[in-house]
Design an enzyme around this catalytic site. Structure first.
Site, PDB file in Angstrom:
ATOM      1  N   TYR A  53       0.850  -1.201   0.000  1.00 37.16           N
ATOM      2  CA  TYR A  53       0.000   0.000   0.000  1.00 37.16           C
ATOM      3  C   TYR A  53       0.882   1.245   0.000  1.00 37.16           C
ATOM      4  O   TYR A  53       1.860   1.306   0.744  1.00 37.16           O
ATOM      5  CB  TYR A  53      -0.893   0.035   1.248  1.00 37.16           C
ATOM      6  CG  TYR A  53      -2.344  -0.208   0.938  1.00 37.16           C
ATOM      7  CD1 TYR A  53      -3.011   0.626   0.035  1.00 37.16           C
ATOM      8  CD2 TYR A  53      -3.043  -1.250   1.513  1.00 37.16           C
ATOM      9  CE1 TYR A  53      -4.336   0.412  -0.275  1.00 37.16           C
ATOM     10  CE2 TYR A  53      -4.377  -1.472   1.207  1.00 37.16           C
ATOM     11  CZ  TYR A  53      -5.026  -0.639   0.314  1.00 37.16           C
ATOM     12  OH  TYR A  53      -6.331  -0.842   0.001  1.00 37.16           O
ATOM     13  N   GLU A  55      -0.511   4.859  -0.310  1.00 38.27           N
ATOM     14  CA  GLU A  55      -1.310   6.083  -0.482  1.00 38.27           C
ATOM     15  C   GLU A  55      -0.435   7.324  -0.309  1.00 38.27           C
ATOM     16  O   GLU A  55       0.383   7.391   0.615  1.00 38.27           O
ATOM     17  CB  GLU A  55      -2.466   6.102   0.514  1.00 38.27           C
ATOM     18  CG  GLU A  55      -3.625   5.269  -0.006  1.00 38.27           C
ATOM     19  CD  GLU A  55      -4.504   4.713   1.078  1.00 38.27           C
ATOM     20  OE1 GLU A  55      -3.968   4.350   2.146  1.00 38.27           O
ATOM     21  OE2 GLU A  55      -5.717   4.630   0.849  1.00 38.27           O
ATOM     22  N   ASP A 199      -7.684  14.033 -24.312  1.00 38.23           N
ATOM     23  CA  ASP A 199      -7.701  12.612 -23.966  1.00 38.23           C
ATOM     24  C   ASP A 199      -7.023  11.880 -25.117  1.00 38.23           C
ATOM     25  O   ASP A 199      -7.623  11.668 -26.175  1.00 38.23           O
ATOM     26  CB  ASP A 199      -9.149  12.162 -23.783  1.00 38.23           C
ATOM     27  CG  ASP A 199      -9.248  10.683 -23.416  1.00 38.23           C
ATOM     28  OD1 ASP A 199      -8.260   9.947 -23.625  1.00 38.23           O
ATOM     29  OD2 ASP A 199     -10.318  10.267 -22.933  1.00 38.23           O
ATOM     30  N   THR A 225      -4.723   6.483 -21.270  1.00 35.37           N
ATOM     31  CA  THR A 225      -4.493   5.143 -20.750  1.00 35.37           C
ATOM     32  C   THR A 225      -3.093   4.743 -21.193  1.00 35.37           C
ATOM     33  O   THR A 225      -2.476   5.400 -22.035  1.00 35.37           O
ATOM     34  CB  THR A 225      -5.525   4.132 -21.296  1.00 35.37           C
ATOM     35  OG1 THR A 225      -5.598   4.272 -22.705  1.00 35.37           O
ATOM     36  CG2 THR A 225      -6.889   4.356 -20.677  1.00 35.37           C
ATOM     37  N   LYS A 228      -2.978   1.115 -24.751  1.00 30.81           N
ATOM     38  CA  LYS A 228      -3.441   1.047 -26.148  1.00 30.81           C
ATOM     39  C   LYS A 228      -2.210   1.148 -27.052  1.00 30.81           C
ATOM     40  O   LYS A 228      -1.355   0.276 -27.007  1.00 30.81           O
ATOM     41  CB  LYS A 228      -4.488   2.131 -26.388  1.00 30.81           C
ATOM     42  CG  LYS A 228      -5.734   1.944 -25.496  1.00 30.81           C
ATOM     43  CD  LYS A 228      -6.845   2.904 -25.838  1.00 30.81           C
ATOM     44  CE  LYS A 228      -8.111   2.622 -25.059  1.00 30.81           C
ATOM     45  NZ  LYS A 228      -8.194   3.326 -23.770  1.00 30.81           N
ATOM     46  N   ARG A 234      -2.496  -2.228 -18.277  1.00 30.78           N
ATOM     47  CA  ARG A 234      -3.761  -1.492 -18.119  1.00 30.78           C
ATOM     48  C   ARG A 234      -3.572  -0.480 -17.002  1.00 30.78           C
ATOM     49  O   ARG A 234      -3.350  -0.860 -15.850  1.00 30.78           O
ATOM     50  CB  ARG A 234      -4.898  -2.435 -17.762  1.00 30.78           C
ATOM     51  CG  ARG A 234      -5.116  -3.523 -18.758  1.00 30.78           C
ATOM     52  CD  ARG A 234      -6.464  -4.159 -18.567  1.00 30.78           C
ATOM     53  NE  ARG A 234      -7.465  -3.348 -19.225  1.00 30.78           N
ATOM     54  CZ  ARG A 234      -7.721  -3.402 -20.528  1.00 30.78           C
ATOM     55  NH1 ARG A 234      -7.053  -4.226 -21.297  1.00 30.78           N
ATOM     56  NH2 ARG A 234      -8.631  -2.636 -21.068  1.00 30.78           N
TER      57      ARG A 234
HETATM   58  N1  DSN Z   1     -12.849   0.956 -24.214  1.00 31.62           N
HETATM   59  C1  DSN Z   1     -11.937   1.844 -24.899  1.00 31.62           C
HETATM   60  C2  DSN Z   1     -11.961   1.642 -26.369  1.00 31.62           C
HETATM   61  O1  DSN Z   1     -12.137   0.518 -26.796  1.00 31.62           O
HETATM   62  O2  DSN Z   1     -11.769   2.576 -27.121  1.00 31.62           O
HETATM   63  C3  DSN Z   1     -12.162   3.250 -24.548  1.00 31.62           C
HETATM   64  O3  DSN Z   1     -12.130   3.401 -23.194  1.00 31.62           O
END
Ligand code: DSN
Length: 419
Positions: A53, A55, A199, A225, A228, A234
């Site tokens: 942990y 925090e 974003d 994120t 991707k 993730r």
């Molecule tokens: N779920 C993602 C996507 O497939 O684009 C976006 O958060």
């Protein structure tokens, strides 16, 4: 028990993980938001860091025993700052939606106005869509794309901003096949005194690799994120240039929204950022775009209706209406043929999100396997064969044959991280 392997403790779950690994190896993964992480990133996620942990932030935690974690988080933050050229980075958001929620908490009060791209046009749920907390607790106004071009209508964005005076404007999304014009968004945000949030979840790897313009210097805050095109675990990050924005974001992430960061994820983000800073990542990002353009060209040549006519990035959005089939039956048939996509709404879609008109296709994963333009043309031909056969109601033989051919192709291009 404590020292036993997963296989001996829980053979049921171990078997399912092996089955998923085999499925990922044998499939042409065309889901635009997915990728294959490296063995190094996978290793970092499966470590004892999950036991701790932490925090707070490095040097200011609420639990003892942070001698190692502080170093890991600091390395991750420094790598993010260096890769994206920002002054501040927070690597603690659990994923994209919590990262975006932290932006609201940092800069808005409930009932304040946010301007974001509508979900059916390619935005994200957290950009103020009605079913999301961001659409329920804030006054959300949405922009879309022009019907004739399929591209973001910047005149509409400006008109809506002037009319509604949002406190926050989101640019970026989940199904936008064209370059985001960050300077144009920044000009509008400045004109109305809004915070501009970019974003870049989908395109972060392209930005890092120089294959898409950077929002740095234009957006006040950047969310992404990490799993991707960036090809990490993730997770998510928030970035900012000014101290003021960074302080507000840090407070919003912790203690505003989250408890302890997921330290195993932080370590894996650090590894992914290191990989993304290597010269071969630039080549990867450029190839992702080249592959998407080759696939788009092949599909357009076969009569598919591509939103905006093509792509500048890693993804293609297609309206299957002219092919006489909905997105869902097409995606399900393609999946049975070993071609993994997702059904997706298209702009001005008359159908519902759970049974929409389109499919979305992306090239980050196939590019990570080393596939190039020739393979994209073959994949385009398979998509055409399967979709055409399903629309005619006679697809079983075609699906079976394409699946065998897909298996031959995937065997030649091993996916990173898989054994
Ligand atoms: N779920 C993602 C996507 O497939 O684009 C976006 O958060």
């Amino acid at each position: 028990m404590a020292g036993n392997s997963l296989n001996s403790v829980d053979p049921e779950i171990a078997g399912l993980i092996t089955a998923e690994e085999r499925r990922q190896a044998d499939t042409v993964k065309l889901i635009a938001s997915e990728n294959y992480v490296s063995r190094a990133v996978l290793e970092a996620t499966g470590t004892v860091l999950t036991n701790k942990y932490s925090e707070g932030y490095a040097g200011k935690r609420y639990y003892e025993g942070q001698q190692v974690i502080d170093q890991i988080e600091t390395i991750a933050v420094e790598r993010a700052k260096s890769l994206f050229g920002v002054n501040h980075a927070n690597v603690q958001p659990y994923s994209g939606s919590p990262a975006n929620l932290a932006i609201y908490l940092a800069f808005l009060n409930p009932g304040d106005t946010v301007l974001g791209m509508g979900l059916p046009f390619g935005g994200h749920l957290t950009h103020g869509w009605s079913v999301s907390a961001t659409g329920k607790w804030f006054n959300s106004v949405r922009y879309g794309v022009r019907k004739e071009t399929g591209r973001i209508d910047m005149d509409e964005v400006r008109a809506l901003a002037l009319e509604h005076r949002p406190k926050l404007i989101f640019c970026g999304g989940t199904a936008i096949p064209r370059t985001i014009d960050f300077p144009a968004f920044a000009e509008i945000a400045r004109e109305v005194g809004a915070v501009l949030a970019a974003d870049i979840a989908h395109i972060a790897g392209l930005v890092a690799g120089g294959a898409h313009p950077s929002p740095v210097g234009h957006a006040d805050v950047i969310s992404t994120t990490t799993h991707k095109t960036l090809r990490g675990p993730r997770g998510a990050m928030l970035m900012a240039t000014s101290d003021e924005h960074a302080t507000a974001l840090n407070k919003a992430v912790f203690p505003g929204l989250q408890g302890g960061p997921h330290n195993h994820t932080t370590a894996a983000i650090a590894v992914a950022l290191h990989e993304a800073a290597q010269p071969d990542f630039k080549a990867y990002a450029a190839q992702v775009v080249k592959n998407a353009q080759a696939l788009a060209d092949e599909l357009a040549g076969r009569g598919f209706d591509l939103v905006s006519g093509g792509t500048d990035n890693h993804l293609i959005l297609m309206d299957l209406t002219p092919k006489g089939i909905g997105g869902k039956p097409a995606a399900k048939a393609l999946d049975r043929a070993g071609l993994e996509t997702n059904y997706n709404t298209v702009p001005f879609d008359p159908r519902k999100p759970f049974d929409p008109s389109g499919i979305r296709i992306g090239t980050p994963s196939v590019t990570s396997r080393g596939m190039g333009e020739a393979e994209m043309r073959q994949i385009g031909a398979w998509i055409d064969e399967v979709v055409t056969a399903v629309a005619k109601g006679d697809a079983e033989d075609v699906i079976g044959r394409v699946h065998r051919e897909v298996s031959d192709l995937t065997a030649q291009f091993p996916a990173p991280g898989l054994s």
